[in-house]
Write a protein that holds these residues in place. Structure first.
Motif, PDB file in Angstrom:
ATOM      1  N   TYR A 134      -1.379 -31.659 -35.883  1.00 49.27           N
ATOM      2  CA  TYR A 134      -2.516 -32.386 -35.320  1.00 49.27           C
ATOM      3  C   TYR A 134      -2.070 -33.795 -34.928  1.00 49.27           C
ATOM      4  O   TYR A 134      -1.101 -34.335 -35.469  1.00 49.27           O
ATOM      5  N   ASP A 135      -2.775 -34.389 -33.984  1.00 47.85           N
ATOM      6  CA  ASP A 135      -2.389 -35.707 -33.480  1.00 47.85           C
ATOM      7  C   ASP A 135      -2.567 -36.793 -34.530  1.00 47.85           C
ATOM      8  O   ASP A 135      -1.901 -37.833 -34.476  1.00 47.85           O
ATOM      9  N   SER A 136      -3.469 -36.600 -35.476  1.00 50.93           N
ATOM     10  CA  SER A 136      -3.698 -37.596 -36.516  1.00 50.93           C
ATOM     11  C   SER A 136      -4.113 -36.891 -37.794  1.00 50.93           C
ATOM     12  O   SER A 136      -4.532 -35.720 -37.772  1.00 50.93           O
ATOM     13  N   GLN A 137      -4.011 -37.621 -38.911  1.00 46.87           N
ATOM     14  CA  GLN A 137      -4.450 -37.022 -40.167  1.00 46.87           C
ATOM     15  C   GLN A 137      -5.965 -36.807 -40.161  1.00 46.87           C
ATOM     16  O   GLN A 137      -6.462 -35.836 -40.727  1.00 46.87           O
ATOM     17  N   GLU A 138      -6.690 -37.685 -39.503  1.00 42.67           N
ATOM     18  CA  GLU A 138      -8.145 -37.524 -39.419  1.00 42.67           C
ATOM     19  C   GLU A 138      -8.507 -36.207 -38.746  1.00 42.67           C
ATOM     20  O   GLU A 138      -9.392 -35.477 -39.211  1.00 42.67           O
ATOM     21  N   GLU A 139      -7.794 -35.900 -37.649  1.00 40.70           N
ATOM     22  CA  GLU A 139      -8.042 -34.642 -36.953  1.00 40.70           C
ATOM     23  C   GLU A 139      -7.706 -33.459 -37.855  1.00 40.70           C
ATOM     24  O   GLU A 139      -8.412 -32.444 -37.880  1.00 40.70           O
ATOM     25  N   MET A 140      -6.616 -33.579 -38.613  1.00 38.44           N
ATOM     26  CA  MET A 140      -6.227 -32.518 -39.531  1.00 38.44           C
ATOM     27  C   MET A 140      -7.277 -32.318 -40.617  1.00 38.44           C
ATOM     28  O   MET A 140      -7.676 -31.190 -40.931  1.00 38.44           O
ATOM     29  N   LEU A 141      -7.772 -33.406 -41.201  1.00 37.49           N
ATOM     30  CA  LEU A 141      -8.769 -33.313 -42.268  1.00 37.49           C
ATOM     31  C   LEU A 141     -10.086 -32.745 -41.760  1.00 37.49           C
ATOM     32  O   LEU A 141     -10.783 -32.013 -42.481  1.00 37.49           O
ATOM     33  N   ASN A 142     -10.430 -33.063 -40.528  1.00 39.11           N
ATOM     34  CA  ASN A 142     -11.647 -32.491 -39.941  1.00 39.11           C
ATOM     35  C   ASN A 142     -11.517 -30.977 -39.804  1.00 39.11           C
ATOM     36  O   ASN A 142     -12.453 -30.224 -40.086  1.00 39.11           O
ATOM     37  N   ALA A 143     -10.321 -30.539 -39.380  1.00 36.61           N
ATOM     38  CA  ALA A 143     -10.075 -29.102 -39.258  1.00 36.61           C
ATOM     39  C   ALA A 143     -10.125 -28.435 -40.624  1.00 36.61           C
ATOM     40  O   ALA A 143     -10.660 -27.325 -40.780  1.00 36.61           O
ATOM     41  N   TYR A 144      -9.585 -29.145 -41.627  1.00 33.24           N
ATOM     42  CA  TYR A 144      -9.582 -28.568 -42.971  1.00 33.24           C
ATOM     43  C   TYR A 144     -10.998 -28.461 -43.535  1.00 33.24           C
ATOM     44  O   TYR A 144     -11.324 -27.487 -44.218  1.00 33.24           O
ATOM     45  N   GLU A 145     -11.852 -29.420 -43.240  1.00 33.69           N
ATOM     46  CA  GLU A 145     -13.235 -29.364 -43.724  1.00 33.69           C
ATOM     47  C   GLU A 145     -13.942 -28.105 -43.226  1.00 33.69           C
ATOM     48  O   GLU A 145     -14.707 -27.471 -43.968  1.00 33.69           O
ATOM     49  N   GLU A 146     -13.663 -27.731 -41.987  1.00 30.97           N
ATOM     50  CA  GLU A 146     -14.273 -26.522 -41.436  1.00 30.97           C
ATOM     51  C   GLU A 146     -13.760 -25.281 -42.163  1.00 30.97           C
ATOM     52  O   GLU A 146     -14.522 -24.359 -42.478  1.00 30.97           O
TER      53      GLU A 146
END
Length: 528
Positions: free
Chosen positions: A56-68
């Motif tokens: 992912y481009d950023s950790q925030e984007e990764m964490l958002n994906a993980y929340e789903e």
């Protein structure tokens, strides 16, 4: 025939050390005792986020994906915690064989690589689950000497060893088999109803059985007989003391026996490929040549004088001093950066920003550490050890540039007082495991080419031993893969190009300074 061979290789790769991400549907994991498991899980699938390869481009984007994913995968268990550098994760889906409900596990990564072999190990499933396969269970059976005896225990006799063995509750089911070695006429052990432990008996318990059988006078092969003549003048092994080294500095040697007249002999039960040698193993060869070697062997010390000096320097320097001194001498580490690494280690700092240093030194250390990624979120992570491990890698690669060094080490290794002793076992129809015999070699005949490999002793949490050796090497073909301390498979041409980049600023990121050439790429302000 070729298709069958391909299928066999594919199966070995899948079921071997490739890890959890390469399990196949139906593989079983159990928690508790194998005979009476508390819980059994069956493997369904592994999924990558994002898809392989990528991040992912950023950790925030990764964490958002993980929340789903977390919302859909109720009760998901994490094998690690994501740090600021992690931009990807993988999810395993298994089924509880009792409840038939799905069970989920997640592990975070810096990125999803094209090949994720070994990135999530078979023994790293949260909750204490074990893969229900013989090769993976071997370590859990705890039949190695270091599992049974206290660290570095020295037994004055093999009978003292037996007493200690019998006192260990871990191996009570193996006592009667071991006692067969101590009968008035010693015989090869039989372990009843032990089929489940087949590989652990052969590979781990064999490290104890082999030298005991040798001392007790059993025929363990022609190599041991040759060693008896060469090392003890035919006086035999009876009455020898025995010890099992636990440290990483002992490499190929699993046990040492010291004969009644004081001759120390190493016993290697390891396979000939992919094992790790130690500086002691190589140094013992040099020592033996100096004291008891033939004229031809002593000539080797002159032929490989440069390699002898390097080995001596590694042996006589501390694990911290040698990489730093060598790096300074070769010009890819500055004196100030070396001092900073020592200070970081002494202080236990987890970031270079915790200590005062000039921008140049901070920049140099940053680029060293970036050249060798590490898990910075570990509780015992040390910035100084991280930087030192990067220096050790460059030192090893620089020394390995000279193929003569590897050849010299192999010759010295094969001149050392080591007996290669390999035990064979068989499983009968009653599920008993019987020791069927031994093969031994002396002088040792370790094959391949030797290179320095700091990977197991220099890490981001400790410098746990001197530079070790691995059986990999160079050939005359520039396109033949070269094994390096980083574990990558670069060709010799690539390897030479990388080394040139360190030595020549025009070819890489190095930059000349008064204290030597540095490995740096970008500016970084120092704290304060």
């Amino acid at each position: 025939m070729m298709r069958d061979l391909i299928n066999i290789i594919t199966t070995l790769l899948t079921e071997g050390s490739r890890g959890l991400l390469y399990r196949v549907t139906g593989d079983k994991f159990f928690r508790g005792e194998r005979a009476k498991p508390v819980q059994i899980l069956s493997f369904i699938k592994a999924q990558y986020f994002p898809k392989q390869p990528g991040a992912y481009d950023s950790q925030e984007e990764m964490l958002n994906a993980y929340e789903e994913v977390e919302i859909k995968s109720k009760g998901i268990l994490a094998a690690n915690k994501p740090n600021s550098q992690m931009r990807a994760f993988a999810v395993l889906t298994l089924t509880d064989e009792s409840t038939k409900k799905p069970v989920y596990f997640v592990r975070f990564f810096h990125e999803i690589k094209q090949d994720m072999t070994g990135q999530w190990k078979n023994n790293d499933l949260p909750g204490g689950f074990q893969l229900d396969k013989a090769t993976s269970l071997k370590a859990s059976y705890a039949l190695k000497p270091t599992d049974i005896f206290a660290a570095n225990t020295r037994f004055p006799t093999v009978f003292a060893l037996l007493a200690s063995f019998k006192a260990s509750a871990k191996v009570k089911d193996f006592v009667s088999g071991m006692e067969m070695l101590y009968l008035p006429t010693p015989t090869l052990p039989i372990f009843t109803s032990a089929g489940e432990y087949y590989t652990a008996i052969r590979d781990d318990l064999g490290e104890i059985i082999g030298p005991v059988a040798m001392i007790q006078g059993l025929d363990v092969g022609d190599g041991a007989k040759a060693a008896d003549i060469a090392l003890t003048d035919g006086k035999g092994w009876s009455g020898s003391r025995i010890s099992f080294p636990s440290g990483k500095n002992n490499g190929l040697v699993d046990s040492y026996i010291v004969t009644a007249n004081g001759v120390e002999v190493g016993i290697s039960s390891k396979g000939e490929k992919g094992a790790t040698a130690s500086i002691r193993n190589v140094g013992d060869g040099i020592k033996f040549i100096k004291t008891k070697g033939s004229n031809a062997q002593k000539k080797m010390l002159e032929t490989y004088a440069k390699s002898v000096d390097i080995i001596s320097e590694i042996s006589n320097s501390s694990v911290i001093d040698f990489p730093l001194k060598y790096g300074i001498k070769k010009g890819f580490l500055s004196v100030n950066a070396a001092a900073a690494i020592t200070d970081l280690i002494s202080s236990g700092a987890q970031s270079i920003e915790e200590l005062e240093m000039t921008p140049d030194v901070a920049n140099e250390l940053t680029n060293l550490m970036e050249s060798k990624p590490a898990k910075t979120n570990l509780l015992n992570y040390g910035a100084g050890y991280h930087a030192l491990s990067a220096v050790a890698r460059y030192v090893a690669d620089d020394i390995n540039q000279d193929p003569e060094f590897g050849m010299a080490c192999l010759k010295f290794l094969n001149s050392s007082p080591i007996i290669q002793l390999h035990m064979s076992v068989a499983k009968n129809k009653d599920n008993d495991v019987q020791v069927t015999g031994f093969k031994s070699k002396y002088p040792p005949n370790f094959k391949g080419t030797v290179i320095l490999d700091p990977g197991k002793t220099y890490t981001s949490v400790a410098a746990s031993g001197r530079l070790g050796f691995a059986y990999n090497g160079y050939t005359s073909d520039p396109e033949t893969p070269v094994a390096t301390s980083t574990g990558s498979k670069r060709t010799k041409r690539d390897f030479n190009k990388d080394a040139a980049a360190v030595a020549d600023p025009a070819l890489g990121s190095s930059k000349p300074r008064d204290s030597g050439r540095q490995l740096r790429k970008k500016s970084r302000p120092a704290k304060g």
